[in-house]
Motif scaffolding. Sequence first.
Motif, short mmCIF file in Angstrom:
data_model
loop_
_atom_site.label_atom_id
_atom_site.label_comp_id
_atom_site.label_asym_id
_atom_site.label_seq_id
_atom_site.Cartn_x
_atom_site.Cartn_y
_atom_site.Cartn_z
N THR A 59 2.35 0.90 10.94
CA THR A 59 1.75 -0.30 11.52
C THR A 59 0.24 -0.31 11.38
O THR A 59 -0.42 -1.27 11.73
N ALA A 60 -0.32 0.78 10.84
CA ALA A 60 -1.77 0.85 10.78
C ALA A 60 -2.36 0.03 9.63
O ALA A 60 -3.56 -0.16 9.56
N LEU A 61 -1.49 -0.48 8.76
CA LEU A 61 -2.01 -1.21 7.60
C LEU A 61 -2.49 -2.59 8.01
O LEU A 61 -1.72 -3.39 8.51
N ARG A 62 -3.78 -2.88 7.75
CA ARG A 62 -4.28 -4.20 8.11
C ARG A 62 -4.24 -5.13 6.92
O ARG A 62 -4.17 -4.70 5.79
N ASP A 63 -4.38 -6.43 7.23
CA ASP A 63 -4.31 -7.46 6.20
C ASP A 63 -5.33 -7.24 5.09
O ASP A 63 -5.02 -7.32 3.92
N ASN A 64 -6.58 -6.93 5.49
CA ASN A 64 -7.58 -6.81 4.42
C ASN A 64 -7.40 -5.55 3.59
O ASN A 64 -7.83 -5.51 2.45
N GLU A 65 -6.70 -4.54 4.17
CA GLU A 65 -6.41 -3.38 3.34
C GLU A 65 -5.41 -3.76 2.26
O GLU A 65 -5.53 -3.37 1.10
N ARG A 67 -5.00 -6.72 1.06
CA ARG A 67 -5.70 -7.57 0.09
C ARG A 67 -6.46 -6.73 -0.92
O ARG A 67 -6.45 -6.99 -2.12
N SER A 68 -7.15 -5.67 -0.41
CA SER A 68 -7.94 -4.87 -1.35
C SER A 68 -7.04 -4.09 -2.28
O SER A 68 -7.38 -3.88 -3.44
N MET A 69 -5.85 -3.69 -1.78
CA MET A 69 -4.91 -3.00 -2.66
C MET A 69 -4.45 -3.91 -3.78
O MET A 69 -4.36 -3.51 -4.93
N PHE A 70 -4.15 -5.18 -3.43
CA PHE A 70 -3.73 -6.11 -4.46
C PHE A 70 -4.85 -6.37 -5.45
O PHE A 70 -4.61 -6.52 -6.65
N ARG A 71 -6.10 -6.40 -4.94
CA ARG A 71 -7.21 -6.64 -5.86
C ARG A 71 -7.32 -5.50 -6.86
O ARG A 71 -7.54 -5.71 -8.04
N LYS A 72 -7.15 -4.26 -6.34
CA LYS A 72 -7.23 -3.12 -7.25
C LYS A 72 -6.10 -3.17 -8.27
O LYS A 72 -6.30 -2.88 -9.46
N LEU A 73 -4.91 -3.55 -7.80
CA LEU A 73 -3.77 -3.67 -8.71
C LEU A 73 -4.07 -4.69 -9.81
O LEU A 73 -3.80 -4.45 -10.99
N HIS A 74 -4.63 -5.83 -9.39
CA HIS A 74 -4.93 -6.88 -10.36
C HIS A 74 -5.94 -6.40 -11.39
O HIS A 74 -5.79 -6.62 -12.59
#
Lengths: 109, 159
Positions: A59-65, A67-74
Amino acid sequence: MVHTSLDVVDEKISAMGKALVDQRELYLGLLYPTEDYKVYGYVTNSKVKFVMVVDSSNTALRDNEIRSMFRKLHNSYTDVMCNPFYNPGDRIHSRAFDSMVTSMMIQVC
Amino acid sequence: MADAALFEFLHTEMVAELWAHHSDPGPGGQKMSLSVLEGMGFRVGQALGERLPQETLAFREELDILKFLCKDLWVAVFQKQMDSLRTNHQGTYVLQDNSFPLLIRMAAGLQYLEEAPKFLAFTCGLLRGALSTLGIKSLVTASVASLPTCKFQVVIQKT
């Protein structure tokens, strides 16, 4: 389960096209929560869809984390596309991509 | 930026190289070289189609994508925007560039008109590749009436 989430992604994309929504964001947010897992979606302009499945106990995963993971993936995916030895549509064999994904997953667990 | 000159020189050399070692100088060989150039442009266009729209918002319709090509893609590759975009709203678009950077150094007028297609093949592929990454299957052809003005015709293939 990933396939059902792909259906939800398609639903969201087509909803975005028809409604006059100003928010044309690439990040789709929490697709739907199931008992054990949460699924997040992200679609690029080239219609490539990224689906992330996360254990609900985390549950510690926040929305902006996310988002940043998806940005790195992209970004990594774009690098893979620019590799002249890579044919679009093939399975990704790039070690750089794999190591980026693994390091992201380790960071979260 | 000096980068523009680098690409122009590289492109000129590519064309020269393909034509220098012509084993078959007839029209068949010409077509081969033109399709090699177009194929190269296609792969580059695919990669650019992935990288350039990264920070932009999602495209809502076909016209948005064409406008993106005319503005962002052209600026990224040629440091200028496309001069005009016309459409018949039925899947055909005509993009016109009045001073195409790859032709502008050659001549101004009708000289070298027959050579012009060689210098446009790569760019046709570039457009086709970028469109294909963005989800549009198309056919791109180029025509020159008088240098350095050229028109790129994009016909969307409906499946």
